[in-house]
Design a protein around this motif. Structure first.
Motif, PDB file in Angstrom:
ATOM      1  N   GLY A  89      48.556  41.358  49.585  1.00  0.00           N
ATOM      2  CA  GLY A  89      48.358  40.001  50.070  1.00  0.00           C
ATOM      3  C   GLY A  89      49.209  39.707  51.286  1.00  0.00           C
ATOM      4  N   ASP A  90      50.467  40.165  51.258  1.00  0.00           N
ATOM      5  CA  ASP A  90      51.340  39.993  52.429  1.00  0.00           C
ATOM      6  C   ASP A  90      50.742  40.679  53.648  1.00  0.00           C
ATOM      7  OD1 ASP A  90      53.067  38.602  50.816  1.00  0.00           O
ATOM      8  OD2 ASP A  90      54.567  40.195  50.673  1.00  0.00           O
ATOM      9  N   LEU A  91      50.186  41.860  53.430  1.00  0.00           N
ATOM     10  CA  LEU A  91      49.596  42.612  54.539  1.00  0.00           C
ATOM     11  C   LEU A  91      48.390  41.870  55.112  1.00  0.00           C
ATOM     12  CD1 LEU A  91      49.325  45.089  56.338  1.00  0.00           C
ATOM     13  CD2 LEU A  91      48.120  46.254  54.463  1.00  0.00           C
ATOM     14  N   ILE A  92      47.531  41.319  54.251  1.00  0.00           N
ATOM     15  CA  ILE A  92      46.366  40.579  54.747  1.00  0.00           C
ATOM     16  C   ILE A  92      46.817  39.402  55.607  1.00  0.00           C
ATOM     17  CG2 ILE A  92      44.337  39.215  54.116  1.00  0.00           C
ATOM     18  CD1 ILE A  92      44.202  40.836  51.508  1.00  0.00           C
ATOM     19  N   MET A  93      47.810  38.654  55.112  1.00  0.00           N
ATOM     20  CA  MET A  93      48.296  37.497  55.879  1.00  0.00           C
ATOM     21  C   MET A  93      48.869  37.925  57.227  1.00  0.00           C
ATOM     22  SD  MET A  93      49.861  34.851  53.037  1.00  0.00           S
ATOM     23  CE  MET A  93      50.525  35.993  51.829  1.00  0.00           C
ATOM     24  N   ALA A  94      49.547  39.066  57.241  1.00  0.00           N
ATOM     25  CA  ALA A  94      50.100  39.576  58.503  1.00  0.00           C
ATOM     26  C   ALA A  94      48.978  40.005  59.450  1.00  0.00           C
ATOM     27  CB  ALA A  94      51.037  40.750  58.231  1.00  0.00           C
ATOM     28  N   LEU A  95      47.952  40.640  58.930  1.00  0.00           N
ATOM     29  CA  LEU A  95      46.836  41.085  59.769  1.00  0.00           C
ATOM     30  C   LEU A  95      46.096  39.892  60.367  1.00  0.00           C
ATOM     31  CD1 LEU A  95      45.438  44.015  57.577  1.00  0.00           C
ATOM     32  CD2 LEU A  95      46.794  44.203  59.678  1.00  0.00           C
ATOM     33  N   ILE A 112      44.361  38.616  44.271  1.00  0.00           N
ATOM     34  CA  ILE A 112      45.699  39.164  44.464  1.00  0.00           C
ATOM     35  C   ILE A 112      46.528  38.772  43.255  1.00  0.00           C
ATOM     36  CG2 ILE A 112      47.766  39.115  45.913  1.00  0.00           C
ATOM     37  CD1 ILE A 112      45.856  38.303  48.233  1.00  0.00           C
ATOM     38  N   ALA A 113      47.161  39.735  42.611  1.00  0.00           N
ATOM     39  CA  ALA A 113      47.874  39.453  41.364  1.00  0.00           C
ATOM     40  C   ALA A 113      49.167  40.264  41.305  1.00  0.00           C
ATOM     41  CB  ALA A 113      46.991  39.778  40.163  1.00  0.00           C
ATOM     42  N   PRO A 114      50.159  39.775  40.540  1.00  0.00           N
ATOM     43  CA  PRO A 114      51.443  40.486  40.424  1.00  0.00           C
ATOM     44  C   PRO A 114      51.370  41.600  39.379  1.00  0.00           C
ATOM     45  CG  PRO A 114      51.542  38.446  39.180  1.00  0.00           C
ATOM     46  CD  PRO A 114      50.182  38.472  39.840  1.00  0.00           C
ATOM     47  N   LYS A 158      43.845  48.586  38.493  1.00  0.00           N
ATOM     48  CA  LYS A 158      42.528  49.005  38.029  1.00  0.00           C
ATOM     49  C   LYS A 158      41.482  48.839  39.125  1.00  0.00           C
ATOM     50  CE  LYS A 158      41.643  44.538  35.789  1.00  0.00           C
ATOM     51  NZ  LYS A 158      41.416  43.877  34.479  1.00  0.00           N
ATOM     52  N   PHE A 159      40.301  49.389  38.893  1.00  0.00           N
ATOM     53  CA  PHE A 159      39.214  49.297  39.861  1.00  0.00           C
ATOM     54  C   PHE A 159      38.182  48.308  39.345  1.00  0.00           C
ATOM     55  CE2 PHE A 159      35.308  50.357  42.022  1.00  0.00           C
ATOM     56  CZ  PHE A 159      35.721  50.651  43.319  1.00  0.00           C
ATOM     57  N   HIS A 160      37.827  47.343  40.191  1.00  0.00           N
ATOM     58  CA  HIS A 160      36.806  46.358  39.849  1.00  0.00           C
ATOM     59  C   HIS A 160      35.478  46.764  40.469  1.00  0.00           C
ATOM     60  CE1 HIS A 160      39.808  43.477  38.341  1.00  0.00           C
ATOM     61  NE2 HIS A 160      40.517  43.739  39.421  1.00  0.00           N
ATOM     62  N   ARG A 161      34.409  46.526  39.739  1.00  0.00           N
ATOM     63  CA  ARG A 161      33.075  46.794  40.283  1.00  0.00           C
ATOM     64  C   ARG A 161      32.218  45.544  40.095  1.00  0.00           C
ATOM     65  NH1 ARG A 161      31.132  51.415  41.849  1.00  0.00           N
ATOM     66  NH2 ARG A 161      32.708  52.585  40.671  1.00  0.00           N
ATOM     67  N   GLN A 162      32.010  44.817  41.190  1.00  0.00           N
ATOM     68  CA  GLN A 162      31.282  43.545  41.173  1.00  0.00           C
ATOM     69  C   GLN A 162      31.801  42.661  40.040  1.00  0.00           C
ATOM     70  OE1 GLN A 162      27.141  44.905  41.048  1.00  0.00           O
ATOM     71  NE2 GLN A 162      26.985  44.554  43.251  1.00  0.00           N
ATOM     72  N   ALA A 163      33.115  42.593  39.921  1.00  0.00           N
ATOM     73  CA  ALA A 163      33.751  41.839  38.836  1.00  0.00           C
ATOM     74  C   ALA A 163      33.908  40.377  39.234  1.00  0.00           C
ATOM     75  CB  ALA A 163      35.115  42.436  38.512  1.00  0.00           C
ATOM     76  N   ALA A 164      33.651  39.495  38.265  1.00  0.00           N
ATOM     77  CA  ALA A 164      33.895  38.065  38.469  1.00  0.00           C
ATOM     78  C   ALA A 164      35.390  37.823  38.309  1.00  0.00           C
ATOM     79  CB  ALA A 164      33.089  37.244  37.471  1.00  0.00           C
ATOM     80  N   MET A 165      36.058  37.463  39.389  1.00  0.00           N
ATOM     81  CA  MET A 165      37.497  37.244  39.348  1.00  0.00           C
ATOM     82  C   MET A 165      37.798  35.838  38.818  1.00  0.00           C
ATOM     83  SD  MET A 165      38.134  40.207  40.489  1.00  0.00           S
ATOM     84  CE  MET A 165      39.895  40.317  40.802  1.00  0.00           C
ATOM     85  N   VAL A 166      39.014  35.647  38.332  1.00  0.00           N
ATOM     86  CA  VAL A 166      39.428  34.333  37.840  1.00  0.00           C
ATOM     87  C   VAL A 166      39.551  33.385  39.029  1.00  0.00           C
ATOM     88  CG1 VAL A 166      41.242  33.034  36.665  1.00  0.00           C
ATOM     89  CG2 VAL A 166      40.648  35.340  35.884  1.00  0.00           C
ATOM     90  N   THR A 167      38.899  32.233  38.938  1.00  0.00           N
ATOM     91  CA  THR A 167      38.941  31.224  39.991  1.00  0.00           C
ATOM     92  C   THR A 167      38.924  29.845  39.345  1.00  0.00           C
ATOM     93  OG1 THR A 167      36.530  31.104  40.170  1.00  0.00           O
ATOM     94  CG2 THR A 167      37.642  32.677  41.615  1.00  0.00           C
ATOM     95  N   LEU A 189      44.149  44.142  44.101  1.00  0.00           N
ATOM     96  CA  LEU A 189      45.143  43.917  45.140  1.00  0.00           C
ATOM     97  C   LEU A 189      46.392  43.286  44.544  1.00  0.00           C
ATOM     98  CD1 LEU A 189      42.830  42.482  47.956  1.00  0.00           C
ATOM     99  CD2 LEU A 189      43.429  44.878  47.490  1.00  0.00           C
ATOM    100  N   ASP A 190      47.570  43.719  45.008  1.00  0.00           N
ATOM    101  CA  ASP A 190      48.816  43.132  44.536  1.00  0.00           C
ATOM    102  C   ASP A 190      49.418  42.248  45.625  1.00  0.00           C
ATOM    103  OD1 ASP A 190      49.990  44.874  46.351  1.00  0.00           O
ATOM    104  OD2 ASP A 190      50.721  46.277  44.823  1.00  0.00           O
TER     105      ASP A 190
END
Length: 301
Positions: A100-106, A64-66, A73-82, A95-96
């Motif tokens: 992220g707010d929606l996931i937390m609400a769900l 999730i990023a601002p 953009k579209f990621h395809r099996q991309a290694a995300m920053v961790t 995801l923005d």
């Protein structure tokens, strides 16, 4: 149906080599166990919160990023920053913070139900929780697109021990979707959704943050970077936290020059100071001579 040549060769080999047979059965057991974990409903209790709980490993990642408008953009099996203690691969649209707010609400709305069971969703009640102000066609349209985006997103997460060995994985054998199932009735405009039971694993051992939701809703429009920082600092109780600027820039999917990133970062920090989430901030040199952001958390009363 006749077995494939590969399967016949594997079976023949396992008959000749008992160790190979044991390895094959162990691998099959892992696949079976992961499939059962993905299909068996599990109850998850997160005490002391209404909305705002999220796993630390995801809060520290670039999942999730601002991102700026139009930069999804579209990621395809991309290694995300961790952090170094985990690997996160993702396939789907970036995801923005609103996602992220929606996931937390769900997650919050699913609390009364075992994860893996369908959850009926009142879309107006949901939007009131995450989008203050009037609710109309624009907000409903956003909700539909975001829910679809979450249904299509696929994660693989591996969390490691200090010695580098694997603590647990999610989504290795059986794919892990942010939303396991999603149904929408166009006539009644009603949703129901299902969360993957393996969310329980990511919340295990209290490895999650509790976000101050009231303050989050007060973060100014266009200051999503402040929301990202709020989620990040919530992952640690350290009164002073330091993050390398180049790591933060990559985590936030920020593509403009470092000079502009620093300006935006200062604005985000000032917003967190206004809301008393942090008490101070400073961009400084680390002991290795690299630029870093230092944040002083607001002392708890």
């Amino acid at each position: 149906m006749k077995p494939s040549k590969t399967a016949e060769n594997r079976e023949t080999k396992s008959r000749r080599d008992p160790f190979e047979w044991v390895r094959q059965k162990a691998a099959e057991a892992v696949v079976q166990a992961d499939q059962e974990a993905a299909e068996t409903p599990r109850q998850m209790f997160l005490p002391g919160f209404d909305i705002g709980a999220f796993p630390n490993h995801l809060n520290r990642s670039s999942l999730i990023a601002p991102i700026a408008r139009g930069r999804r953009k579209f990621h395809r099996q991309a290694a995300m920053v961790t952090r170094k203690d985990c690997v996160l691969e993702y396939t789907g649209e970036q995801l923005d913070e609103a996602d992220g707010d929606l996931i937390m609400a769900l997650i919050a709305f699913a609390q009364p139900f075992p994860l893996g069971a369908p959850v009926p969703l009142n879309r107006k009640e949901l939007l009131r929780k995450i989008k203050p102000g009037s609710i109309g066609s624009t907000q409903y349209d956003w909700l539909y697109k975001s829910m679809k985006r979450l249904r299509e997103g696929i994660l693989f997460l591996e969390v490691r021990k200090p010695d580098g060995s694997t603590r647990y994985t999610v989504g290795k054998m059986e794919s892990f979707n942010v939303l396991k199932e999603l149904k929408y009735d166009g006539n009644s405009e009603a949703y129901s959704y299902t969360l993957d039971p393996r969310w329980v694993v990511m919340f295990g051992n209290r490895e999650y943050s509790l976000i101050d939701w009231d303050k989050r809703l007060q973060i100014g429009r266009g200051l999503d970077m402040a929301k990202t920082l709020q989620r990040l600092v919530a992952t640690s109780s350290d009164p002073v936290q330091r993050y390398a600027l180049d790591w933060l820039k990559a985590k936030m999917e920020y593509v403009s020059p470092m000079r502009k990133f620093r300006e935006a970062l200062v604005g985000a920090c000032e917003e967190l100071e206004r809301l008393e989430i942090i008490s101070n901030h400073k961009i400084e040199d680390s002991t290795k001579g690299k630029m870093q952001l230092a944040l002083w958390l607001q002392p708890s009363v």
